[in-house]
Design a protein around this motif. Structure first.
Motif, PDB file in Angstrom:
ATOM      1  N   LEU A 172       0.845  -1.099  -0.127  1.00 43.19           N
ATOM      2  CA  LEU A 172       0.104  -0.061   0.139  1.00 43.19           C
ATOM      3  C   LEU A 172       0.823   1.307  -0.142  1.00 43.19           C
ATOM      4  CD1 LEU A 172      -2.990  -0.992   2.327  1.00 43.19           C
ATOM      5  CD2 LEU A 172      -2.889  -0.950   0.038  1.00 43.19           C
ATOM      6  N   HIS A 173       2.146   1.051   0.213  1.00 41.58           N
ATOM      7  CA  HIS A 173       3.082   2.228   0.087  1.00 41.58           C
ATOM      8  C   HIS A 173       2.753   3.612   0.823  1.00 41.58           C
ATOM      9  CE1 HIS A 173       3.369   0.140  -4.061  1.00 41.58           C
ATOM     10  NE2 HIS A 173       4.023  -0.490  -3.158  1.00 41.58           N
ATOM     11  N   TYR A 174       2.344   3.533   2.075  1.00 42.81           N
ATOM     12  CA  TYR A 174       2.081   4.584   2.959  1.00 42.81           C
ATOM     13  C   TYR A 174       3.324   5.548   3.065  1.00 42.81           C
ATOM     14  CZ  TYR A 174      -2.646   3.622   4.234  1.00 42.81           C
ATOM     15  OH  TYR A 174      -4.022   3.495   4.513  1.00 42.81           O
ATOM     16  N   PRO A 175       4.531   4.914   3.473  1.00 40.99           N
ATOM     17  CA  PRO A 175       5.660   6.036   3.380  1.00 40.99           C
ATOM     18  C   PRO A 175       5.923   6.550   2.145  1.00 40.99           C
ATOM     19  CG  PRO A 175       6.029   3.899   4.823  1.00 40.99           C
ATOM     20  CD  PRO A 175       4.817   3.746   3.912  1.00 40.99           C
ATOM     21  N   GLN A 176       6.136   5.925   1.172  1.00 39.13           N
ATOM     22  CA  GLN A 176       6.352   6.078   0.063  1.00 39.13           C
ATOM     23  C   GLN A 176       5.483   7.263  -0.406  1.00 39.13           C
ATOM     24  OE1 GLN A 176       6.280   3.038   0.941  1.00 39.13           O
ATOM     25  NE2 GLN A 176       7.351   1.833  -0.205  1.00 39.13           N
ATOM     26  N   THR A 177       4.107   7.015  -0.408  1.00 38.18           N
ATOM     27  CA  THR A 177       3.151   8.211  -0.580  1.00 38.18           C
ATOM     28  C   THR A 177       3.357   9.401   0.070  1.00 38.18           C
ATOM     29  OG1 THR A 177       1.380   6.404  -1.172  1.00 38.18           O
ATOM     30  CG2 THR A 177       0.605   8.596  -0.643  1.00 38.18           C
ATOM     31  N   GLU A 178       3.624   9.323   1.284  1.00 32.38           N
ATOM     32  CA  GLU A 178       3.834  10.500   2.404  1.00 32.38           C
ATOM     33  C   GLU A 178       4.810  11.349   1.697  1.00 32.38           C
ATOM     34  OE1 GLU A 178       5.278  11.851   6.630  1.00 32.38           O
ATOM     35  OE2 GLU A 178       3.881  10.115   6.384  1.00 32.38           O
ATOM     36  N   ARG A 179       6.276  10.628   1.288  1.00 31.51           N
ATOM     37  CA  ARG A 179       7.040  11.451   0.754  1.00 31.51           C
ATOM     38  C   ARG A 179       6.929  12.161  -0.682  1.00 31.51           C
ATOM     39  NH1 ARG A 179      12.491   7.316   0.417  1.00 31.51           N
ATOM     40  NH2 ARG A 179      12.893   8.962  -0.843  1.00 31.51           N
ATOM     41  N   ARG A 180       6.047  11.401  -1.316  1.00 25.55           N
ATOM     42  CA  ARG A 180       5.701  12.411  -2.528  1.00 25.55           C
ATOM     43  C   ARG A 180       4.777  13.569  -2.399  1.00 25.55           C
ATOM     44  NH1 ARG A 180       4.993   6.931  -4.275  1.00 25.55           N
ATOM     45  NH2 ARG A 180       2.689   7.245  -4.337  1.00 25.55           N
ATOM     46  N   LEU A 181       3.771  13.294  -1.248  1.00 29.27           N
ATOM     47  CA  LEU A 181       2.790  14.441  -0.936  1.00 29.27           C
ATOM     48  C   LEU A 181       3.570  15.490  -0.333  1.00 29.27           C
ATOM     49  CD1 LEU A 181      -0.040  12.303   0.186  1.00 29.27           C
ATOM     50  CD2 LEU A 181      -0.196  13.437  -1.911  1.00 29.27           C
ATOM     51  N   VAL A 182       4.481  15.175   0.452  1.00 32.50           N
ATOM     52  CA  VAL A 182       5.294  16.039   1.162  1.00 32.50           C
ATOM     53  C   VAL A 182       6.132  17.091   0.434  1.00 32.50           C
ATOM     54  CG1 VAL A 182       6.991  16.628   3.037  1.00 32.50           C
ATOM     55  CG2 VAL A 182       5.210  15.058   3.622  1.00 32.50           C
ATOM     56  N   ALA A 183       6.877  16.299  -0.737  1.00 35.98           N
ATOM     57  CA  ALA A 183       7.409  17.007  -1.673  1.00 35.98           C
ATOM     58  C   ALA A 183       6.907  17.643  -2.516  1.00 35.98           C
ATOM     59  CB  ALA A 183       8.298  15.949  -2.516  1.00 35.98           C
ATOM     60  N   LYS A 184       5.484  17.663  -2.876  1.00 41.19           N
ATOM     61  CA  LYS A 184       4.447  18.399  -3.534  1.00 41.19           C
ATOM     62  C   LYS A 184       3.950  19.453  -2.713  1.00 41.19           C
ATOM     63  CE  LYS A 184       3.645  14.922  -6.830  1.00 41.19           C
ATOM     64  NZ  LYS A 184       2.566  14.117  -7.798  1.00 41.19           N
ATOM     65  N   GLY A 185       4.129  19.539  -1.515  1.00 42.05           N
ATOM     66  CA  GLY A 185       3.575  20.631  -0.788  1.00 42.05           C
ATOM     67  C   GLY A 185       2.244  20.376  -0.396  1.00 42.05           C
ATOM     68  N   ARG A 186       1.576  18.802  -0.441  1.00 39.96           N
ATOM     69  CA  ARG A 186       0.229  18.732  -0.333  1.00 39.96           C
ATOM     70  C   ARG A 186      -0.030  17.925   1.163  1.00 39.96           C
ATOM     71  NH1 ARG A 186      -1.778  14.924  -4.887  1.00 39.96           N
ATOM     72  NH2 ARG A 186      -3.650  14.977  -3.537  1.00 39.96           N
ATOM     73  N   MET A 187       1.161  17.651   1.824  1.00 35.90           N
ATOM     74  CA  MET A 187       0.961  17.198   3.052  1.00 35.90           C
ATOM     75  C   MET A 187       1.964  17.700   4.030  1.00 35.90           C
ATOM     76  SD  MET A 187       1.178  12.911   3.903  1.00 35.90           S
ATOM     77  CE  MET A 187       1.197  12.367   5.450  1.00 35.90           C
ATOM     78  N   GLN A 188       1.689  17.685   5.367  1.00 37.85           N
ATOM     79  CA  GLN A 188       2.901  18.046   6.330  1.00 37.85           C
ATOM     80  C   GLN A 188       3.540  16.744   6.677  1.00 37.85           C
ATOM     81  OE1 GLN A 188       1.586  19.489  10.150  1.00 37.85           O
ATOM     82  NE2 GLN A 188      -0.513  18.405  10.000  1.00 37.85           N
ATOM     83  N   PRO A 189       4.666  16.744   7.249  1.00 37.42           N
ATOM     84  CA  PRO A 189       5.601  15.658   7.563  1.00 37.42           C
ATOM     85  C   PRO A 189       4.699  15.072   8.656  1.00 37.42           C
ATOM     86  CG  PRO A 189       6.986  17.359   7.237  1.00 37.42           C
ATOM     87  CD  PRO A 189       5.732  18.027   6.971  1.00 37.42           C
ATOM     88  N   THR A 190       4.600  13.697   8.862  1.00 40.74           N
ATOM     89  CA  THR A 190       3.494  13.036   9.698  1.00 40.74           C
ATOM     90  C   THR A 190       4.323  11.892  10.263  1.00 40.74           C
ATOM     91  OG1 THR A 190       1.734  14.181   8.770  1.00 40.74           O
ATOM     92  CG2 THR A 190       1.384  12.115  10.380  1.00 40.74           C
ATOM     93  N   VAL A 191       4.422  11.331  11.563  1.00 42.18           N
ATOM     94  CA  VAL A 191       4.860  10.043  11.942  1.00 42.18           C
ATOM     95  C   VAL A 191       3.698   8.959  11.630  1.00 42.18           C
ATOM     96  CG1 VAL A 191       5.688   8.656  13.912  1.00 42.18           C
ATOM     97  CG2 VAL A 191       6.619  11.103  13.553  1.00 42.18           C
ATOM     98  N   LEU A 192       4.251   7.839  11.049  1.00 41.41           N
ATOM     99  CA  LEU A 192       2.992   6.734  10.617  1.00 41.41           C
ATOM    100  C   LEU A 192       3.522   5.737  11.672  1.00 41.41           C
ATOM    101  CD1 LEU A 192       2.968   7.000   6.897  1.00 41.41           C
ATOM    102  CD2 LEU A 192       1.544   8.224   8.388  1.00 41.41           C
ATOM    103  N   VAL A 193       2.440   5.180  12.301  1.00 37.18           N
ATOM    104  CA  VAL A 193       2.781   3.943  13.283  1.00 37.18           C
ATOM    105  C   VAL A 193       1.788   3.162  12.468  1.00 37.18           C
ATOM    106  CG1 VAL A 193       2.531   3.065  15.391  1.00 37.18           C
ATOM    107  CG2 VAL A 193       2.917   5.424  15.182  1.00 37.18           C
ATOM    108  N   MET A 194       2.485   1.878  11.766  1.00 35.64           N
ATOM    109  CA  MET A 194       1.574   0.994  10.835  1.00 35.64           C
ATOM    110  C   MET A 194       1.722  -0.471  11.696  1.00 35.64           C
ATOM    111  SD  MET A 194       3.445   2.314   7.333  1.00 35.64           S
ATOM    112  CE  MET A 194       5.068   2.186   8.026  1.00 35.64           C
ATOM    113  N   LEU A 195       0.730  -0.736  11.930  1.00 32.23           N
ATOM    114  CA  LEU A 195       0.511  -2.299  12.316  1.00 32.23           C
ATOM    115  C   LEU A 195      -0.920  -2.935  12.241  1.00 32.23           C
ATOM    116  CD1 LEU A 195      -0.335  -1.935  16.214  1.00 32.23           C
ATOM    117  CD2 LEU A 195      -0.481  -0.043  14.683  1.00 32.23           C
ATOM    118  N   ARG A 196      -0.974  -4.137  12.626  1.00 32.34           N
ATOM    119  CA  ARG A 196      -2.632  -4.945  12.111  1.00 32.34           C
ATOM    120  C   ARG A 196      -3.372  -4.469  13.335  1.00 32.34           C
ATOM    121  NH1 ARG A 196      -1.545 -11.048  11.694  1.00 32.34           N
ATOM    122  NH2 ARG A 196      -1.065 -10.832  13.989  1.00 32.34           N
TER     123      ARG A 196
END
Length: 372
Positions: A172-196
């Motif tokens: 699902l590429h959550y970290p990779q998606t965040e990096r792209r969005l932040v680089a485009k100025g569409r998202m603020q840097p956010t810590v992601l805690v990923m689990l089941r």
């Protein structure tokens, strides 16, 4: 004809039956050892097997809604999700008044202040006794000098049941998606805690405190947040924390935010549902307590309990998702001060391809409503 059409399924079954009958009738004629006879036998067997597997596959897909269309099946459905903000009022939501769109990590050898970092951690709950593995994504800004004293917003990201936490970054590429969005100025840097959400395997706890069983809701709403905040520079207030997930994770995200606005201010549910199932994987979640069962039914909560001051996002598709009707009811039933937004695709099944189309808009929406 559509992939989920009953006509397609019936036609495939009829072809499979016809090929089976043809094999039985023609087999004596193809008993010779000539190349034509051998080729005929191989062709009949292969065709019969293929149509049989196709019939079973179509039946299973129609039952569980994995793929909504031929394009979805072959990975050719690329329409991305668009967030629509709805206007809520004390009596519910008017669907006619709509807003507008707001618009290779684990093995990356670059420095953390350039590529970010993915930590594998164990989250421990002392009171509940629950211990669960998780992946924590720290964006590059976390390591950059100008952010050295800054606390970051955090988002808990949940899989479905049973799910694997690794799929959140490999599929699902959550970290990779965040990096792209932040680089485009569409998202603020956010810590992601990923689990089941399955923190007491193999039981599907549906993220609730089960009477006499695992206290999963307490783990997610109190202990996880405290453990992460103790080890990383994240905010501690509810306004700094959001939660999102798909399927079971989506239900958990909505429920925990609606029930615990002191823990999470924002939730995004991808293909979520609105009440906990009762099946062999869950066991008896409510121990016969009808009131507890009602309180975990989100549509019931909307009708009978005060609306919390939180932000909610729900997603569905007009073709391919079984939650479409309930999602429309949920949107309409949302009352102020709760704020509701949605992503509604024309088609999309209950699968990774659909969620990958929704994640960029949903993740940007969620991060945009968090504050430290």
């Amino acid at each position: 004809m559509d992939l989920t059409s009953k006509t397609v399924l019936a036609l495939t079954v009829l072809i499979a039956v016809a090929l089976f009958a043809s094999t039985v009738l023609l087999w004596p004629r193809l008993a010779d050892r000539t190349w034509r006879a051998v080729t005929g036998r191989i062709g009949l067997l292969l065709a019969t097997q293929l149509t049989l597997f196709a019939s079973v596959g179509l039946a299973v897909n129609n039952a569980f809604g994995f793929y909504a269309s031929w394009a979805d099946l072959f990975g050719q459905e690329h329409q991305t999700g668009v967030v629509v903000d709805h206007t809520t009022g004390p009596g519910g939501t008017d669907l006619k008044r709509q807003g507008v769109e707001r618009t290779g990590l684990p093995h990356d050898n670059r420095r953390a202040d350039v590529a970010g970092r993915l930590d594998k951690v164990l989250i421990r709950g002392e009171a509940t006794g629950i211990t669960s593995p998780a992946y924590v994504y720290l964006p590059p800004e976390y390591f950059q000098p100008r952010y050295a004293h800054r606390h970051f917003p955090a988002a808990v990201v949940l899989t479905g049941y049973p799910g694997t936490a690794e799929a959140l970054y490999t599929k699902l590429h959550y970290p990779q998606t965040e990096r792209r969005l932040v680089a485009k100025g569409r998202m603020q840097p956010t810590v992601l805690v990923m689990l089941r959400p399955t923190v007491a395997p193999p039981r599907d706890t549906e993220c609730m405190d089960i009477p006499g069983g695992p206290q999963t809701e307490t783990f997610f709403t109190k202990e996880l947040r405290a453990d992460i905040a103790a080890h990383y520079r994240t905010g501690t207030a509810a306004r700094s924390w959001g939660v999102m997930g798909d399927s079971t994770g989506g239900y958990c995200a909505l429920k925990m935010t609606m029930r615990h606005p002191e823990a999470y201010s924002t939730a995004a549910a991808l293909s979520g549902y609105y009440k906990a199932p009762l099946d062999p994987t869950t066991g008896d979640l409510f121990a016969g307590n009808a009131q507890l069962q009602r309180e975990n039914n989100l549509l019931w909560r909307q009708r009978h309990l005060p609306a919390p001051p939180v932000n909610l996002l729900v997603t569905t598709s007009k073709q391919g998702e079984t939650n479409y009707a309930d999602t429309m009811r949920f949107i309409q039933g949302t009352k102020a001060p709760t704020r509701i937004s949605s992503i509604v695709l024309e088609s999309g099944g209950h699968n990774f391809n659909t969620w990958r189309r929704e994640i960029p808009a949903a993740l940007a929406w969620l991060a945009g409503r968090l504050d430290t």
